[in-house]
Motif scaffolding. Structure first.
Motif, short mmCIF file in Angstrom:
data_model
loop_
_atom_site.label_atom_id
_atom_site.label_comp_id
_atom_site.label_asym_id
_atom_site.label_seq_id
_atom_site.Cartn_x
_atom_site.Cartn_y
_atom_site.Cartn_z
N LEU A 1 35.26 34.58 37.84
CA LEU A 1 35.33 36.04 37.78
C LEU A 1 36.76 36.49 37.50
CD1 LEU A 1 34.21 38.91 38.20
CD2 LEU A 1 34.56 38.59 40.66
N ASP A 2 37.72 35.86 38.16
CA ASP A 2 39.12 36.22 37.96
C ASP A 2 39.57 35.90 36.54
OD1 ASP A 2 41.72 37.09 39.24
OD2 ASP A 2 42.30 35.12 38.45
N ALA B 1 41.98 41.50 30.32
CA ALA B 1 43.22 42.27 30.24
C ALA B 1 44.11 41.79 29.10
CB ALA B 1 43.97 42.18 31.57
N VAL B 2 44.19 40.47 28.92
CA VAL B 2 45.00 39.92 27.84
C VAL B 2 44.46 40.37 26.48
CG1 VAL B 2 45.64 37.77 26.67
CG2 VAL B 2 45.77 37.91 29.16
N LEU B 3 43.15 40.33 26.32
CA LEU B 3 42.55 40.74 25.05
C LEU B 3 42.77 42.23 24.80
CD1 LEU B 3 39.24 38.68 25.32
CD2 LEU B 3 41.03 38.35 23.60
N ALA C 1 49.54 39.18 35.81
CA ALA C 1 48.92 39.73 37.02
C ALA C 1 47.89 40.82 36.73
CB ALA C 1 50.01 40.29 37.94
N GLU C 2 47.88 41.36 35.52
CA GLU C 2 46.96 42.46 35.22
C GLU C 2 45.51 41.99 35.20
OE1 GLU C 2 46.23 45.88 31.76
OE2 GLU C 2 47.84 44.41 31.56
N ARG C 3 44.62 42.81 35.74
CA ARG C 3 43.19 42.52 35.72
C ARG C 3 42.46 43.72 35.13
NH1 ARG C 3 45.34 38.51 36.32
NH2 ARG C 3 44.97 36.83 37.84
#
Length: 560
Positions: A73-74, A81-83, A190-192
């Protein structure tokens, strides 16, 4: 797009309507159906639900990388977030040209989380086929390894010009000087991301399957289709919480992607190996303590051909999903290796639509129609034929989005395949009085080799691009492995000369290695109809002759 029948079941039928379905299996399938409401049958919902249930239980293993359900899930949230940071939005396509590794699943789950669409590509794709896939899909981002990058950069210099890619993420150190290239974001930060409002009918992946009389078609596979792939396959395999599933098949195909959803839905663990190796297969099963595995038809005789060793029964595997295994190998394989082989029928466009529990398996048949699906065997005009009469297999799903929704960018092909509200498989089958289906052959001009679909049209286009070739016909012939081999008959241009070795060297950089013809025969002319259409059925009947050149017989090794 026409994909599903108008009438949708609200619930699955009970066992009284499906008397051949094992009651325990039926209970399991019904549990899957009731576990998530129809509107929640999406990957983000599945990931969140199962992370709550199974937490730190291992879900996915690839090499030295292992994720729990919570970590999966993480990964989806992090790579979503990266995409998004890279500018990808819902509906954008992301191409994946890489081998079995954790990054493949990171990108797939990240796409699912933000509503983007993954486009897994066979790593052996080359030339016109690869150019068509990247162009047809309109992928903005390509994720690939160094080898794939080299292939793409070589294609940029070929006829047709640079490929329409904005960005390339490279797995590895060497990204050259290509302005489009960036290192793959191994550490996402760290961004989700918050999940997109994904619906069950939204496309999760476009899987390109080789055409029969034309270019490869991109099959639009929605989120709910993978929900049902996981549910039906897990039911027939009898998966339980804690099972360890091991696959050596490529993640860019439906089979291995399906295995991930089986594990996700059942609280099991999926182990993904790099590739199939007959010498390492059993040791891998033992090392990972696998309880379930996956084989294709050609793998079974290969494994049986190896010397008997102590590892043959040292494993814990009880069952293998084994579509297309010739019936004469079932008993010998089970006796020697101590595990059952489960046959059945499904395709990229459909689902696990035909199968039977192990106790009801009949080697040589695919099984009966599964609950939630319908099947017909028809003539050329879609009229149903009597039991015992061969015809084309037509299928449709009762549950919404259990099948693909069509072919990407090819509306006319979608309408053709789903005409009369039934999906036309192009497969010739026969149904017996007990409702068991047996596969006979393919109606159209496709070739199946080592688990790969090969478009004769695409191979022919490469052959015809050689300046010495006037006419080329590509067709299947049977091999010693009980599958297709690729054969071509060629008519040369007047005054031209060409030998088989030169032809092989011409084909290798332009075709997937498995599509390069094994058999070659030069003829003065090919059989044709009055209007000039090549009669391939006559060439198939003629087959390999004493004059046919055999690549394997002369020891010619293809580069991979």
């Amino acid at each position: 797009m026409v994909a599903n029948r108008i009438e949708n079941w609200l619930t699955l039928p009970d066992t009284a309507h499906c008397p051949h379905i094992d009651p325990i299996a039926m209970e399991l399938l019904t549990t899957f159906a009731q576990d998530l409401a129809p509107e929640r049958r999406t990957v983000p919902e599945l990931l969140r639900r199962q992370a709550q249930r199974h937490g730190e239980r291992p879900l996915f293993v690839a090499g030295d990388v292992s994720w729990s359900f919570a970590q999966a899930l993480d990964q989806a949230q992090a790579y979503g977030a990266v995409l998004r940071h890279a500018g990808l939005r819902a509906g954008d396509r992301v191409a994946l040209l890489c081998s079995n590794r954790a990054e493949f699943m990171q990108v797939l789950l990240g796409c699912a989380w933000i509503g983007a669409v993954a486009v897994p590509i066979n790593t052996a794709s080359r030339g016109a086929q690869l150019r068509h896939i990247l162009s047809n899909s309109g992928a903005r981002l390509l994720v690939t390894e160094t080898e794939g990058l080299q292939v793409v950069q070589a294609m940029d210099q070929q006829e047709g010009g640079a490929l329409p890619l904005e960005t390339i993420w490279v797995l590895g150190q060497d990204i050259h000087t290509d302005a489009r290239c960036q290192p793959y974001p191994i550490t996402p930060g760290a961004e989700r991301a918050e999940p997109a409002p994904v619906r069950p009918g939204d496309t999760l992946a476009i899987l390109y399957t080789s055409g029969t009389t034309g270019l490869s078609k991109g099959v639009c596979c929605p989120h709910a289709q993978f929900f049902w792939w996981g549910a039906h396959t897990a039911t027939l395999l009898g998966l339980v919480e804690g099972d360890v599933l091991l696959t050596t098949l490529p993640l860019f195909h439906t089979n291995a992607m399906n295995a991930f959803f089986q594990a996700l839905m059942r609280g099991a663990t999926l182990v993904v190996e790099k590739r199939f190796s007959a010498s390492a297969f059993w040791a891998s099963l033992v090392r990972h303590q696998a309880t379930v595995t996956y084989v294709l038809g050609a793998m079974v005789p290969i494994l049986l051909s190896k010397d008997v060793t102590a590892e043959d029964k040292a494993h814990r595997v009880r069952i293998a999903l084994a579509p297309g295994v010739p019936p004469q190998f079932h008993a010998a394989f089970t006796e020697r290796f101590g595990l059952a082989l489960l046959d059945g029928y499904g395709s990229t466009e459909t689902n696990f639509v035909i199968g039977a529990d192990i106790a009801e398996q009949r080697p040589g048949t695919m099984g009966r129609v599964r609950p939630g699906f319908e099947a017909r065997v028809v003539d050329d005009d879609d009229n149903e034929v009597p039991d015992g009469t061969p015809g084309e297999l037509l299928l449709r799903a009762s549950e919404p989005y259990a099948f693909a929704t069509g072919y990407f960018g090819m509306p006319e092909k979608t309408v053709e395949a789903w005409r009369n509200l039934w999906f036309h498989t192009g497969d010739r089958v026969v149904r017996d009085a007990d409702g068991y289906y047996s596969f006979m052959d393919r109606l159209k001009d496709a070739i199946r080799r080592r688990g790969e679909n090969i478009s004769s049209y695409e191979v022919e286009q490469v052959l015809l691009s050689h300046p010495a070739v006037e006419v080329a016909a590509v067709f299947p012939v049977k091999s010693e492995m009980a599958e297709d081999e690729v054969m071509t008959t060629i008519v040369l241009r007047a005054g031209a000369a060409l030998d088989e070795i030169e032809l092989m060297r011409f084909c290798e950089p332009r075709l997937s290695y498995f599509a390069v013809p094994r058999y070659v025969e030069f003829l003065p002319q090919l059989p044709a109809t009055e209007n000039g259409k090549i009669q391939k059925f006559k060439l198939r009947e003629r087959g390999v002759t004493p004059q046919t050149w055999d690549r394997e017989a002369v020891g010619y090794k293809l580069a991979r």
